[in-house]
Design a protein around this motif. Structure first.
Motif, PDB file in Angstrom:
ATOM      1  N   HIS A 142      -6.603   8.247  -9.392  1.00  0.00           N
ATOM      2  CA  HIS A 142      -7.127   8.008 -10.730  1.00  0.00           C
ATOM      3  C   HIS A 142      -6.420   6.785 -11.273  1.00  0.00           C
ATOM      4  CE1 HIS A 142      -9.201  11.850 -10.768  1.00  0.00           C
ATOM      5  NE2 HIS A 142      -8.100  12.382 -10.271  1.00  0.00           N
ATOM      6  N   PHE A 143      -7.114   6.000 -12.074  1.00  0.00           N
ATOM      7  CA  PHE A 143      -6.500   4.797 -12.628  1.00  0.00           C
ATOM      8  C   PHE A 143      -5.197   5.135 -13.346  1.00  0.00           C
ATOM      9  CE2 PHE A 143     -10.915   3.141 -12.432  1.00  0.00           C
ATOM     10  CZ  PHE A 143     -10.648   2.081 -11.586  1.00  0.00           C
ATOM     11  N   ASN A 144      -5.197   6.233 -14.085  1.00  0.00           N
ATOM     12  CA  ASN A 144      -3.981   6.575 -14.812  1.00  0.00           C
ATOM     13  C   ASN A 144      -2.884   7.117 -13.898  1.00  0.00           C
ATOM     14  OD1 ASN A 144      -5.026   9.081 -14.277  1.00  0.00           O
ATOM     15  ND2 ASN A 144      -5.254   9.700 -16.397  1.00  0.00           N
ATOM     16  N   GLY A 145      -3.216   7.358 -12.633  1.00  0.00           N
ATOM     17  CA  GLY A 145      -2.219   7.811 -11.666  1.00  0.00           C
ATOM     18  C   GLY A 145      -1.558   6.661 -10.924  1.00  0.00           C
ATOM     19  N   VAL A 146      -2.048   5.456 -11.141  1.00  0.00           N
ATOM     20  CA  VAL A 146      -1.496   4.256 -10.522  1.00  0.00           C
ATOM     21  C   VAL A 146      -0.850   3.456 -11.649  1.00  0.00           C
ATOM     22  CG1 VAL A 146      -1.982   2.176  -9.179  1.00  0.00           C
ATOM     23  CG2 VAL A 146      -3.297   4.262  -8.757  1.00  0.00           C
ATOM     24  N   PRO A 147       0.487   3.471 -11.725  1.00  0.00           N
ATOM     25  CA  PRO A 147       1.177   2.843 -12.858  1.00  0.00           C
ATOM     26  C   PRO A 147       0.729   1.402 -13.115  1.00  0.00           C
ATOM     27  CG  PRO A 147       2.731   3.993 -11.450  1.00  0.00           C
ATOM     28  CD  PRO A 147       1.402   4.009 -10.748  1.00  0.00           C
ATOM     29  N   GLY A 148       0.274   1.149 -14.337  1.00  0.00           N
ATOM     30  CA  GLY A 148      -0.094  -0.202 -14.756  1.00  0.00           C
ATOM     31  C   GLY A 148      -1.482  -0.655 -14.383  1.00  0.00           C
ATOM     32  N   LEU A 149      -2.219   0.117 -13.598  1.00  0.00           N
ATOM     33  CA  LEU A 149      -3.533  -0.336 -13.142  1.00  0.00           C
ATOM     34  C   LEU A 149      -4.592  -0.077 -14.203  1.00  0.00           C
ATOM     35  CD1 LEU A 149      -5.384  -1.558 -11.033  1.00  0.00           C
ATOM     36  CD2 LEU A 149      -5.555   0.672  -9.945  1.00  0.00           C
ATOM     37  N   ALA A 198      -2.718  -6.605  -5.148  1.00  0.00           N
ATOM     38  CA  ALA A 198      -2.801  -5.394  -4.335  1.00  0.00           C
ATOM     39  C   ALA A 198      -1.404  -4.859  -4.042  1.00  0.00           C
ATOM     40  CB  ALA A 198      -3.546  -5.681  -3.031  1.00  0.00           C
ATOM     41  N   LYS A 199      -0.515  -5.724  -3.621  1.00  0.00           N
ATOM     42  CA  LYS A 199       0.858  -5.313  -3.295  1.00  0.00           C
ATOM     43  C   LYS A 199       1.604  -4.813  -4.532  1.00  0.00           C
ATOM     44  CE  LYS A 199       1.397  -8.010   0.893  1.00  0.00           C
ATOM     45  NZ  LYS A 199       2.121  -9.039   1.609  1.00  0.00           N
ATOM     46  N   ALA A 200       1.321  -5.401  -5.691  1.00  0.00           N
ATOM     47  CA  ALA A 200       1.981  -4.975  -6.928  1.00  0.00           C
ATOM     48  C   ALA A 200       1.655  -3.518  -7.259  1.00  0.00           C
ATOM     49  CB  ALA A 200       1.562  -5.885  -8.082  1.00  0.00           C
ATOM     50  N   TYR A 201       0.477  -3.062  -6.842  1.00  0.00           N
ATOM     51  CA  TYR A 201       0.069  -1.686  -7.116  1.00  0.00           C
ATOM     52  C   TYR A 201       0.284  -0.753  -5.928  1.00  0.00           C
ATOM     53  CZ  TYR A 201      -1.920  -3.564 -11.366  1.00  0.00           C
ATOM     54  OH  TYR A 201      -2.082  -4.178 -12.577  1.00  0.00           O
ATOM     55  N   GLY A 202       0.904  -1.245  -4.871  1.00  0.00           N
ATOM     56  CA  GLY A 202       1.259  -0.372  -3.762  1.00  0.00           C
ATOM     57  C   GLY A 202       0.322  -0.357  -2.575  1.00  0.00           C
ATOM     58  N   TRP A 203      -0.640  -1.278  -2.530  1.00  0.00           N
ATOM     59  CA  TRP A 203      -1.520  -1.365  -1.369  1.00  0.00           C
ATOM     60  C   TRP A 203      -1.132  -2.592  -0.560  1.00  0.00           C
ATOM     61  CZ3 TRP A 203      -3.373   1.012  -5.769  1.00  0.00           C
ATOM     62  CH2 TRP A 203      -3.974   2.264  -5.574  1.00  0.00           C
ATOM     63  N   THR A 218      -5.847  -6.708   0.111  1.00  0.00           N
ATOM     64  CA  THR A 218      -6.976  -6.592  -0.809  1.00  0.00           C
ATOM     65  C   THR A 218      -8.074  -5.669  -0.280  1.00  0.00           C
ATOM     66  OG1 THR A 218      -7.938  -8.617   0.113  1.00  0.00           O
ATOM     67  CG2 THR A 218      -6.617  -8.831  -1.888  1.00  0.00           C
ATOM     68  N   TYR A 219      -8.230  -5.581   1.023  1.00  0.00           N
ATOM     69  CA  TYR A 219      -9.247  -4.694   1.597  1.00  0.00           C
ATOM     70  C   TYR A 219      -8.968  -3.255   1.193  1.00  0.00           C
ATOM     71  CZ  TYR A 219     -11.939  -2.100   5.057  1.00  0.00           C
ATOM     72  OH  TYR A 219     -12.803  -1.229   5.658  1.00  0.00           O
ATOM     73  N   VAL A 220      -7.753  -2.826   1.388  1.00  0.00           N
ATOM     74  CA  VAL A 220      -7.348  -1.463   1.074  1.00  0.00           C
ATOM     75  C   VAL A 220      -7.423  -1.235  -0.439  1.00  0.00           C
ATOM     76  CG1 VAL A 220      -5.439   0.175   1.239  1.00  0.00           C
ATOM     77  CG2 VAL A 220      -5.846  -1.433   3.095  1.00  0.00           C
ATOM     78  N   PHE A 221      -6.943  -2.194  -1.193  1.00  0.00           N
ATOM     79  CA  PHE A 221      -6.920  -2.091  -2.648  1.00  0.00           C
ATOM     80  C   PHE A 221      -8.320  -1.949  -3.220  1.00  0.00           C
ATOM     81  CE2 PHE A 221      -6.428  -4.602  -6.775  1.00  0.00           C
ATOM     82  CZ  PHE A 221      -5.930  -3.534  -7.495  1.00  0.00           C
ATOM     83  N   THR A 222      -9.250  -2.795  -2.777  1.00  0.00           N
ATOM     84  CA  THR A 222     -10.604  -2.737  -3.334  1.00  0.00           C
ATOM     85  C   THR A 222     -11.338  -1.464  -2.924  1.00  0.00           C
ATOM     86  OG1 THR A 222     -11.492  -4.112  -1.529  1.00  0.00           O
ATOM     87  CG2 THR A 222     -10.854  -5.232  -3.583  1.00  0.00           C
ATOM     88  N   LYS A 223     -11.047  -0.922  -1.729  1.00  0.00           N
ATOM     89  CA  LYS A 223     -11.641   0.359  -1.344  1.00  0.00           C
ATOM     90  C   LYS A 223     -11.160   1.462  -2.276  1.00  0.00           C
ATOM     91  CE  LYS A 223     -12.360   1.544   2.976  1.00  0.00           C
ATOM     92  NZ  LYS A 223     -13.796   1.601   3.055  1.00  0.00           N
ATOM     93  N   ALA A 224      -9.857   1.471  -2.568  1.00  0.00           N
ATOM     94  CA  ALA A 224      -9.299   2.486  -3.448  1.00  0.00           C
ATOM     95  C   ALA A 224      -9.845   2.333  -4.866  1.00  0.00           C
ATOM     96  CB  ALA A 224      -7.773   2.401  -3.450  1.00  0.00           C
ATOM     97  N   VAL A 225      -9.917   1.103  -5.366  1.00  0.00           N
ATOM     98  CA  VAL A 225     -10.445   0.863  -6.708  1.00  0.00           C
ATOM     99  C   VAL A 225     -11.913   1.291  -6.776  1.00  0.00           C
ATOM    100  CG1 VAL A 225     -11.084  -0.931  -8.375  1.00  0.00           C
ATOM    101  CG2 VAL A 225      -8.803  -0.920  -7.367  1.00  0.00           C
ATOM    102  N   GLY A 226     -12.679   0.997  -5.735  1.00  0.00           N
ATOM    103  CA  GLY A 226     -14.083   1.415  -5.697  1.00  0.00           C
ATOM    104  C   GLY A 226     -14.225   2.927  -5.803  1.00  0.00           C
TER     105      GLY A 226
END
Length: 117
Positions: A19-26, A64-69, A72-80
């Motif tokens: 969840h967005f609120n489960g990822v600090p700062g996202l 992506a790295k700032a949020y723990g991924w 960008t491939y992994v990050f955008t899949k998670a955000v999606g």
């Protein structure tokens, strides 16, 4: 898990939705504004398309790295997946993550993928 949404964790991973609120700062809206601002700055500075492409790729990797991924491939899949979860309202959803598609090692012959070589 083959969809890379768990970052760089290893071993057995019991899945639960991000969840967005489960990822600090996202904050996806703030991220979009941040990226658009950076693009606008580059364009205003007269950067070439190649310079813009390099800078925006680097920005994506850093965010992506700032949020723990790891990328960008992994990050955008998670955000999606997070967006689908947030926007689904009362609908039931299923997220299918197909296995990684690859060719054969040996049988029926090396490199075979559903009849495509």
């Amino acid at each position: 898990m083959t969809a890379y949404v768990c970052g760089e964790k290893s071993g057995l991973i019991i899945e639960s939705p991000y969840h967005f609120n489960g990822v600090p700062g996202l904050d996806i809206d703030a991220e979009k504004k941040f990226v658009c601002h950076k693009l606008g700055e580059l364009q205003k500075q007269g950067a070439t398309q190649k310079q813009i492409t390099i800078a925006m790729k680097e920005l994506g990797i850093n965010r992506a790295k700032a949020y723990g991924w790891p990328n960008t491939y992994v990050f955008t899949k998670a955000v999606g997946e997070m967006l689908v979860g947030e926007m689904k309202e009362n609908l039931s959803i299923v997220i299918l993550r197909p296995a990684i598609v690859t060719s054969t090692y040996k049988e029926p012959f090396s490199g075979w993928v559903e009849g495509v070589r």
